[in-house]
Design a protein around this motif. Structure first.
Motif, PDB file in Angstrom:
ATOM      1  N   LYS A  32       0.840  -1.187   0.000  1.00  0.00           N
ATOM      2  CA  LYS A  32       0.000   0.000   0.000  1.00  0.00           C
ATOM      3  C   LYS A  32       0.878   1.242   0.000  1.00  0.00           C
ATOM      4  O   LYS A  32       1.797   1.365   0.828  1.00  0.00           O
ATOM      5  CB  LYS A  32      -0.919   0.032   1.229  1.00  0.00           C
ATOM      6  CG  LYS A  32      -1.807   1.280   1.315  1.00  0.00           C
ATOM      7  CD  LYS A  32      -2.778   1.370   0.155  1.00  0.00           C
ATOM      8  CE  LYS A  32      -3.612   2.631   0.217  1.00  0.00           C
ATOM      9  NZ  LYS A  32      -4.515   2.736  -0.953  1.00  0.00           N
ATOM     10  N   SER A  33       0.604   2.135  -0.948  1.00  0.00           N
ATOM     11  CA  SER A  33       1.304   3.410  -1.019  1.00  0.00           C
ATOM     12  C   SER A  33       0.306   4.553  -0.978  1.00  0.00           C
ATOM     13  O   SER A  33      -0.817   4.428  -1.482  1.00  0.00           O
ATOM     14  CB  SER A  33       2.134   3.502  -2.304  1.00  0.00           C
ATOM     15  OG  SER A  33       3.179   2.553  -2.318  1.00  0.00           O
ATOM     16  N   PHE A  34       0.734   5.655  -0.379  1.00  0.00           N
ATOM     17  CA  PHE A  34      -0.008   6.906  -0.440  1.00  0.00           C
ATOM     18  C   PHE A  34       0.894   7.902  -1.165  1.00  0.00           C
ATOM     19  O   PHE A  34       1.811   8.461  -0.563  1.00  0.00           O
ATOM     20  CB  PHE A  34      -0.367   7.401   0.958  1.00  0.00           C
ATOM     21  CG  PHE A  34      -1.275   6.478   1.720  1.00  0.00           C
ATOM     22  CD1 PHE A  34      -2.642   6.474   1.474  1.00  0.00           C
ATOM     23  CD2 PHE A  34      -0.765   5.612   2.675  1.00  0.00           C
ATOM     24  CE1 PHE A  34      -3.488   5.618   2.184  1.00  0.00           C
ATOM     25  CE2 PHE A  34      -1.598   4.753   3.379  1.00  0.00           C
ATOM     26  CZ  PHE A  34      -2.965   4.760   3.130  1.00  0.00           C
ATOM     27  N   GLY A  35       0.667   8.054  -2.455  1.00  0.00           N
ATOM     28  CA  GLY A  35       1.570   8.859  -3.255  1.00  0.00           C
ATOM     29  C   GLY A  35       2.943   8.215  -3.305  1.00  0.00           C
ATOM     30  O   GLY A  35       3.071   7.034  -3.663  1.00  0.00           O
ATOM     31  N   THR A  69      -6.503  -1.965   5.905  1.00  0.00           N
ATOM     32  CA  THR A  69      -6.612  -2.788   4.701  1.00  0.00           C
ATOM     33  C   THR A  69      -7.433  -4.046   4.972  1.00  0.00           C
ATOM     34  O   THR A  69      -8.199  -4.486   4.107  1.00  0.00           O
ATOM     35  CB  THR A  69      -5.230  -3.177   4.151  1.00  0.00           C
ATOM     36  OG1 THR A  69      -4.465  -3.853   5.158  1.00  0.00           O
ATOM     37  CG2 THR A  69      -4.469  -1.957   3.671  1.00  0.00           C
ATOM     38  N   LEU A  70      -7.310  -4.617   6.172  1.00  0.00           N
ATOM     39  CA  LEU A  70      -8.129  -5.787   6.510  1.00  0.00           C
ATOM     40  C   LEU A  70      -9.607  -5.438   6.468  1.00  0.00           C
ATOM     41  O   LEU A  70     -10.442  -6.250   6.037  1.00  0.00           O
ATOM     42  CB  LEU A  70      -7.753  -6.319   7.894  1.00  0.00           C
ATOM     43  CG  LEU A  70      -6.416  -7.036   8.032  1.00  0.00           C
ATOM     44  CD1 LEU A  70      -6.147  -7.370   9.487  1.00  0.00           C
ATOM     45  CD2 LEU A  70      -6.377  -8.296   7.180  1.00  0.00           C
ATOM     46  N   ASN A  71      -9.949  -4.246   6.929  1.00  0.00           N
ATOM     47  CA  ASN A  71     -11.334  -3.788   6.945  1.00  0.00           C
ATOM     48  C   ASN A  71     -11.710  -3.045   5.663  1.00  0.00           C
ATOM     49  O   ASN A  71     -12.832  -2.575   5.520  1.00  0.00           O
ATOM     50  CB  ASN A  71     -11.560  -2.877   8.158  1.00  0.00           C
ATOM     51  CG  ASN A  71     -13.015  -2.670   8.491  1.00  0.00           C
ATOM     52  OD1 ASN A  71     -13.517  -1.556   8.441  1.00  0.00           O
ATOM     53  ND2 ASN A  71     -13.724  -3.735   8.825  1.00  0.00           N
ATOM     54  N   VAL A  72     -10.767  -2.963   4.740  1.00  0.00           N
ATOM     55  CA  VAL A  72     -10.916  -2.301   3.438  1.00  0.00           C
ATOM     56  C   VAL A  72     -11.363  -0.845   3.590  1.00  0.00           C
ATOM     57  O   VAL A  72     -12.049  -0.305   2.713  1.00  0.00           O
ATOM     58  CB  VAL A  72     -11.846  -3.080   2.478  1.00  0.00           C
ATOM     59  CG1 VAL A  72     -11.419  -2.804   1.025  1.00  0.00           C
ATOM     60  CG2 VAL A  72     -11.824  -4.579   2.699  1.00  0.00           C
ATOM     61  N   LEU A  73     -10.990  -0.226   4.703  1.00  0.00           N
ATOM     62  CA  LEU A  73     -11.095   1.221   4.781  1.00  0.00           C
ATOM     63  C   LEU A  73     -10.038   1.855   3.880  1.00  0.00           C
ATOM     64  O   LEU A  73     -10.199   2.979   3.401  1.00  0.00           O
ATOM     65  CB  LEU A  73     -10.921   1.694   6.225  1.00  0.00           C
ATOM     66  CG  LEU A  73     -12.047   1.279   7.174  1.00  0.00           C
ATOM     67  CD1 LEU A  73     -11.662   1.597   8.613  1.00  0.00           C
ATOM     68  CD2 LEU A  73     -13.349   1.968   6.803  1.00  0.00           C
ATOM     69  N   GLU A  74      -8.937   1.129   3.681  1.00  0.00           N
ATOM     70  CA  GLU A  74      -7.947   1.460   2.664  1.00  0.00           C
ATOM     71  C   GLU A  74      -7.792   0.243   1.769  1.00  0.00           C
ATOM     72  O   GLU A  74      -7.612  -0.868   2.263  1.00  0.00           O
ATOM     73  CB  GLU A  74      -6.588   1.807   3.289  1.00  0.00           C
ATOM     74  CG  GLU A  74      -6.602   2.960   4.261  1.00  0.00           C
ATOM     75  CD  GLU A  74      -6.801   4.310   3.585  1.00  0.00           C
ATOM     76  OE1 GLU A  74      -6.771   4.352   2.339  1.00  0.00           O
ATOM     77  OE2 GLU A  74      -6.992   5.298   4.310  1.00  0.00           O
ATOM     78  N   ARG A  75      -7.883   0.454   0.485  1.00  0.00           N
ATOM     79  CA  ARG A  75      -7.730  -0.657  -0.453  1.00  0.00           C
ATOM     80  C   ARG A  75      -6.248  -0.902  -0.739  1.00  0.00           C
ATOM     81  O   ARG A  75      -5.526   0.028  -1.140  1.00  0.00           O
ATOM     82  CB  ARG A  75      -8.463  -0.353  -1.748  1.00  0.00           C
ATOM     83  CG  ARG A  75      -8.218  -1.388  -2.833  1.00  0.00           C
ATOM     84  CD  ARG A  75      -8.941  -1.041  -4.107  1.00  0.00           C
ATOM     85  NE  ARG A  75      -8.412  -1.846  -5.204  1.00  0.00           N
ATOM     86  CZ  ARG A  75      -9.153  -2.435  -6.117  1.00  0.00           C
ATOM     87  NH1 ARG A  75     -10.458  -2.297  -6.106  1.00  0.00           N
ATOM     88  NH2 ARG A  75      -8.591  -3.152  -7.081  1.00  0.00           N
ATOM     89  N   ILE A  81      -6.034 -10.826   0.677  1.00  0.00           N
ATOM     90  CA  ILE A  81      -6.506 -10.891   2.064  1.00  0.00           C
ATOM     91  C   ILE A  81      -7.648 -11.882   2.124  1.00  0.00           C
ATOM     92  O   ILE A  81      -8.569 -11.841   1.299  1.00  0.00           O
ATOM     93  CB  ILE A  81      -6.981  -9.520   2.569  1.00  0.00           C
ATOM     94  CG1 ILE A  81      -5.807  -8.545   2.679  1.00  0.00           C
ATOM     95  CG2 ILE A  81      -7.667  -9.647   3.940  1.00  0.00           C
ATOM     96  CD1 ILE A  81      -6.220  -7.132   3.039  1.00  0.00           C
ATOM     97  N   ARG A  82      -7.588 -12.740   3.113  1.00  0.00           N
ATOM     98  CA  ARG A  82      -8.683 -13.679   3.356  1.00  0.00           C
ATOM     99  C   ARG A  82      -9.050 -13.641   4.829  1.00  0.00           C
ATOM    100  O   ARG A  82      -8.190 -13.737   5.707  1.00  0.00           O
ATOM    101  CB  ARG A  82      -8.291 -15.095   2.949  1.00  0.00           C
ATOM    102  CG  ARG A  82      -9.422 -16.094   3.206  1.00  0.00           C
ATOM    103  CD  ARG A  82      -9.178 -17.416   2.551  1.00  0.00           C
ATOM    104  NE  ARG A  82     -10.312 -18.308   2.741  1.00  0.00           N
ATOM    105  CZ  ARG A  82     -10.434 -19.489   2.156  1.00  0.00           C
ATOM    106  NH1 ARG A  82      -9.496 -19.925   1.334  1.00  0.00           N
ATOM    107  NH2 ARG A  82     -11.491 -20.234   2.372  1.00  0.00           N
ATOM    108  N   ILE A  83     -10.334 -13.493   5.106  1.00  0.00           N
ATOM    109  CA  ILE A  83     -10.867 -13.632   6.456  1.00  0.00           C
ATOM    110  C   ILE A  83     -12.000 -14.636   6.373  1.00  0.00           C
ATOM    111  O   ILE A  83     -12.968 -14.423   5.647  1.00  0.00           O
ATOM    112  CB  ILE A  83     -11.372 -12.298   7.024  1.00  0.00           C
ATOM    113  CG1 ILE A  83     -10.251 -11.255   7.060  1.00  0.00           C
ATOM    114  CG2 ILE A  83     -11.923 -12.500   8.445  1.00  0.00           C
ATOM    115  CD1 ILE A  83     -10.682  -9.890   7.569  1.00  0.00           C
ATOM    116  N   ASP A  84     -11.839 -15.727   7.110  1.00  0.00           N
ATOM    117  CA  ASP A  84     -12.786 -16.839   7.053  1.00  0.00           C
ATOM    118  C   ASP A  84     -12.888 -17.350   5.618  1.00  0.00           C
ATOM    119  O   ASP A  84     -11.869 -17.668   5.008  1.00  0.00           O
ATOM    120  CB  ASP A  84     -14.135 -16.432   7.635  1.00  0.00           C
ATOM    121  CG  ASP A  84     -14.547 -17.360   8.779  1.00  0.00           C
ATOM    122  OD1 ASP A  84     -13.671 -18.035   9.342  1.00  0.00           O
ATOM    123  OD2 ASP A  84     -15.730 -17.411   9.109  1.00  0.00           O
TER     124      ASP A  84
END
Length: 274
Positions: A32-35, A69-75, A81-84
């Motif tokens: 993940k990058s921001f700029g 990223t786990l909660n996809v507040l940031e893609r 990513i896998r949860i369950d």
């Protein structure tokens, strides 16, 4: 009392052919990058169902971004990513469109987020804050959501505060409402982003006690924290991050008690000195 969602150490959705086994979450190659700021650089980790993972590291190391990223507040820019039983490969997922919205929403639904600063609706009562997600997002019956919310408020020690508004509560009480709100979504994984950082020192213990109880009850949790002693007590595994990479990981005894990496030792020495 209504039946609360039962945390467990294995997922009932797994089958014998599932490669996840008793894992609740798995991340591979998360970037993940921001700029120009490359915040996460190929993050890999596994989280076993019913265990607690503590994320340690200096400010700016990428800890909070992992949770987001786990909660996809940031893609994520890349990685899987896998949860369950929900898995998303962000390297191939379209940036926009119905498929992207559905897959990210499905992954987001697997986790509940507890933020640093509570983020409660100030115009709603405690009870209304807790039922907001189940009723408005998950479209569950209001009476069912209310009954479950009252049980959750009892669980976090706030059964007598259901009709009050956030401004009538202490910071620790507000954070405990935030925990109840996250649990009301029936998540498979609960994510805590420095849940005590905005609290006065005398209020920290009451929030940590609730989190410790959740861990002992078998909830799968991931916690960003600077409370080293707490992490050593409650965590099953510790990830130490610096510069967007996992520098060291293992049990608390390994990472906190006897770290192998110089960077980990330097960080722990500074935290303990402060």
């Amino acid at each position: 009392m209504t039946d609360l969602p039962t945390p467990d150490r294995t997922s009932p959705d797994q089958t014998d052919s599932e490669p996840m086994g008793d894992l609740r979450a798995r991340a591979r190659g998360i970037d993940k990058s921001f700029g120009d700021n490359h915040v996460l650089r190929g993050i890999d980790f596994d989280a076993v169902a019913g265990t607690t993972t503590a994320l340690l590291g200096p400010s700016g190391s990428g800890k909070t971004t992992i949770l987001r990223t786990l909660n996809v507040l940031e893609r994520p820019d890349h990685g899987t990513i896998r949860i369950d039983d929900v898995e998303v490969d962000f390297g191939v997922l379209p940036l926009k469109g119905q498929a992207a919205r559905e897959q990210t929403a499905s992954l987001r639904a697997q986790s509940g987020m507890v933020f640093q600063s509570h983020n409660l609706f100030p115009h709603k009562t405690v009870l209304e804050n807790v039922i907001e997600g189940p009723v408005q997002v998950q479209k569950r019956p209001a009476d069912e959501a209310v009954a479950e919310a009252r049980d959750l408020l009892e669980q976090v020690g706030l059964s007598d505060k259901s009709d009050q508004h956030p401004f009538q509560l202490s910071g620790g009480q507000q954070q405990r409402v935030g925990i109840a709100r996250a649990l009301a979504l029936r998540p498979r994984m609960v994510l805590f982003d420095e849940p005590t950082s905005a609290l006065d020192p005398e209020l920290v213990g009451e929030v940590l006690a609730v989190i410790k109880d959740l861990a002992s009850e078998g909830w799968t949790t991931m916690i960003v924290t600077h409370e080293i002693g707490f992490a050593a007590q409650v965590a099953d595994q510790v990830l130490f991050l610096d510069g967007g990479v996992v520098v060291e990981h293992g049990t608390p005894a390994q990472v906190i008690g006897d770290p192998h990496e110089d960077r980990t030792r330097q960080f722990l020495s500074r935290i303990r000195r402060d």
